[in-house]
Design a protein around this motif. Sequence first.
Motif, PDB file in Angstrom:
ATOM      1  N   LEU A  28       0.823  -0.813   0.161  1.00 58.71           N
ATOM      2  CA  LEU A  28       0.035   0.126  -0.453  1.00 58.71           C
ATOM      3  C   LEU A  28       0.590   1.490   0.035  1.00 58.71           C
ATOM      4  CD1 LEU A  28      -3.021  -1.431   1.972  1.00 58.71           C
ATOM      5  CD2 LEU A  28      -2.919  -0.661   0.190  1.00 58.71           C
ATOM      6  N   ARG A  29       1.868   1.452   0.685  1.00 59.39           N
ATOM      7  CA  ARG A  29       3.075   2.359   0.855  1.00 59.39           C
ATOM      8  C   ARG A  29       3.239   2.889  -0.347  1.00 59.39           C
ATOM      9  NH1 ARG A  29       8.148   3.705   0.541  1.00 59.39           N
ATOM     10  NH2 ARG A  29       8.704   1.226   0.384  1.00 59.39           N
ATOM     11  N   ARG A  30       3.639   1.741  -0.659  1.00 65.08           N
ATOM     12  CA  ARG A  30       3.993   1.824  -2.519  1.00 65.08           C
ATOM     13  C   ARG A  30       3.326   2.445  -4.044  1.00 65.08           C
ATOM     14  NH1 ARG A  30       6.042  -2.363  -4.543  1.00 65.08           N
ATOM     15  NH2 ARG A  30       5.820  -4.237  -3.122  1.00 65.08           N
ATOM     16  N   SER A  31       2.308   2.152  -3.696  1.00 64.29           N
ATOM     17  CA  SER A  31       1.141   2.672  -4.379  1.00 64.29           C
ATOM     18  C   SER A  31       0.942   3.708  -5.433  1.00 64.29           C
ATOM     19  CB  SER A  31      -0.793   2.344  -4.115  1.00 64.29           C
ATOM     20  OG  SER A  31      -1.017   3.211  -2.874  1.00 64.29           O
ATOM     21  N   THR A  32       1.642   4.907  -3.685  1.00 62.91           N
ATOM     22  CA  THR A  32       1.879   6.289  -4.332  1.00 62.91           C
ATOM     23  C   THR A  32       2.717   6.227  -5.883  1.00 62.91           C
ATOM     24  OG1 THR A  32       3.596   6.486  -3.052  1.00 62.91           O
ATOM     25  CG2 THR A  32       2.297   7.052  -2.142  1.00 62.91           C
ATOM     26  N   THR A  33       3.801   5.566  -5.815  1.00 62.58           N
ATOM     27  CA  THR A  33       4.391   5.459  -7.154  1.00 62.58           C
ATOM     28  C   THR A  33       3.285   4.703  -8.477  1.00 62.58           C
ATOM     29  OG1 THR A  33       5.346   2.873  -7.318  1.00 62.58           O
ATOM     30  CG2 THR A  33       6.087   4.928  -6.546  1.00 62.58           C
ATOM     31  N   GLY A  55      -0.106   6.619  -8.830  1.00 60.52           N
ATOM     32  CA  GLY A  55      -1.160   7.711  -9.033  1.00 60.52           C
ATOM     33  C   GLY A  55      -1.822   7.532  -7.222  1.00 60.52           C
ATOM     34  N   ILE A  56      -1.933   6.880  -6.156  1.00 58.86           N
ATOM     35  CA  ILE A  56      -2.493   7.292  -5.595  1.00 58.86           C
ATOM     36  C   ILE A  56      -1.699   8.522  -4.753  1.00 58.86           C
ATOM     37  CG2 ILE A  56      -3.968   5.734  -3.370  1.00 58.86           C
ATOM     38  CD1 ILE A  56      -4.568   5.286  -6.219  1.00 58.86           C
ATOM     39  N   ALA A  75      -9.219   3.349  -3.310  1.00 60.77           N
ATOM     40  CA  ALA A  75      -7.841   3.741  -4.615  1.00 60.77           C
ATOM     41  C   ALA A  75      -8.870   3.735  -5.759  1.00 60.77           C
ATOM     42  CB  ALA A  75      -7.134   2.416  -4.212  1.00 60.77           C
ATOM     43  N   ALA A  76      -9.666   3.604  -6.000  1.00 58.85           N
ATOM     44  CA  ALA A  76     -10.650   3.499  -7.204  1.00 58.85           C
ATOM     45  C   ALA A  76     -11.138   5.008  -7.170  1.00 58.85           C
ATOM     46  CB  ALA A  76     -11.721   2.605  -7.697  1.00 58.85           C
ATOM     47  N   LEU A  77     -11.801   5.935  -6.131  1.00 58.03           N
ATOM     48  CA  LEU A  77     -12.232   7.227  -6.022  1.00 58.03           C
ATOM     49  C   LEU A  77     -11.473   7.846  -5.095  1.00 58.03           C
ATOM     50  CD1 LEU A  77     -15.300   5.702  -3.940  1.00 58.03           C
ATOM     51  CD2 LEU A  77     -15.896   6.610  -6.093  1.00 58.03           C
ATOM     52  N   GLN A  78     -10.193   7.326  -5.397  1.00 58.18           N
ATOM     53  CA  GLN A  78      -9.147   8.348  -4.935  1.00 58.18           C
ATOM     54  C   GLN A  78      -9.755   9.231  -2.944  1.00 58.18           C
ATOM     55  OE1 GLN A  78      -5.693   8.701  -5.097  1.00 58.18           O
ATOM     56  NE2 GLN A  78      -5.571   9.009  -7.225  1.00 58.18           N
ATOM     57  N   VAL A 128      -4.765   9.057   0.857  1.00 57.79           N
ATOM     58  CA  VAL A 128      -5.360   7.815   0.305  1.00 57.79           C
ATOM     59  C   VAL A 128      -4.465   6.824   0.963  1.00 57.79           C
ATOM     60  CG1 VAL A 128      -6.364   6.514  -1.375  1.00 57.79           C
ATOM     61  CG2 VAL A 128      -6.532   9.456  -1.201  1.00 57.79           C
ATOM     62  N   VAL A 129      -3.579   6.493   0.492  1.00 58.00           N
ATOM     63  CA  VAL A 129      -2.404   5.780   0.606  1.00 58.00           C
ATOM     64  C   VAL A 129      -2.587   5.642   2.578  1.00 58.00           C
ATOM     65  CG1 VAL A 129      -0.158   4.841   0.881  1.00 58.00           C
ATOM     66  CG2 VAL A 129      -1.275   5.575  -1.035  1.00 58.00           C
TER      67      VAL A 129
END
Length: 262
Positions: free
Chosen positions: A46-51, A53-54, A119-122, A58-59
């Motif tokens: 989850l932390r790496r989901s910023t790469t 576009g999240i 994640a989908a809705l940001q 939100v993360v």
Amino acid sequence: GEPACHIRLADDLKKFELPEQECKHMASSFAILAGDLQQAWAVDLLRRSTTRGIRQDVVSAMIANMLHLGSHELISGEALDMELSMRPLESVSPEEADTMIDLKTGALLRLAAETGAMAALQTDDPETPEVVRIGKFALHCGRAFQMQDDLLGIYGNEPELGKPIGNDLREAKRTPLLLTALQLLPLSGKKELISLLHQDQYSPEMLRQAQQLIAESGAKTLIEKKIAELARSCEEELQIFPDCPARKYLQEFAQYLTTRAY
């Protein structure tokens, strides 16, 4: 149909020629460590989901939701499951078993669904209406999955299921199915069903006897009705979402969980 982690590890440890009890203890300890490692991987994922576009807020919210559902509620459910297994069978109610299911299977599926929705809705708010609805959908799925699993554990086809029929009887597992049957059976039937618990081996005749007692109590029909109601609730929760392939996939997922034979 594959061995659980602690069973596989115990087999791997045989080459060290340890005493059997020490081997089992070490295998269980390693299995717990494997679970700890997987949780760390989940947080890191989850932390790496910023790469991808999240947004960072939100993360952080997804991680907080995971710590609540995947740690607090799920582990509480596991602890309740252990507590119920140690209490006298007659002291456990079907409602307590329902609560345990919500905290275990329900929380795990809610986590998966709500994380995807956030994640989908940001959105960093797990109380966003769409996130809440998809979470309720997942909770209904979790309840239905576990109830169907309980039915299959008594009435399933062993080759299809991939595990022995009767395990729940052997362990006297505190399932809503068994607890409801014991609640509804007359005293003679209740004693007969209790006598069939905790057996080392189950002959086809013993299984048929247990199946008949549970069916005659009305518990089997009641659980089947609950599963059907949960399937309808799943469908209702999805109605606010657009008619698209994603909604169709979720509908098919819910249908599979409520009708599966293995």
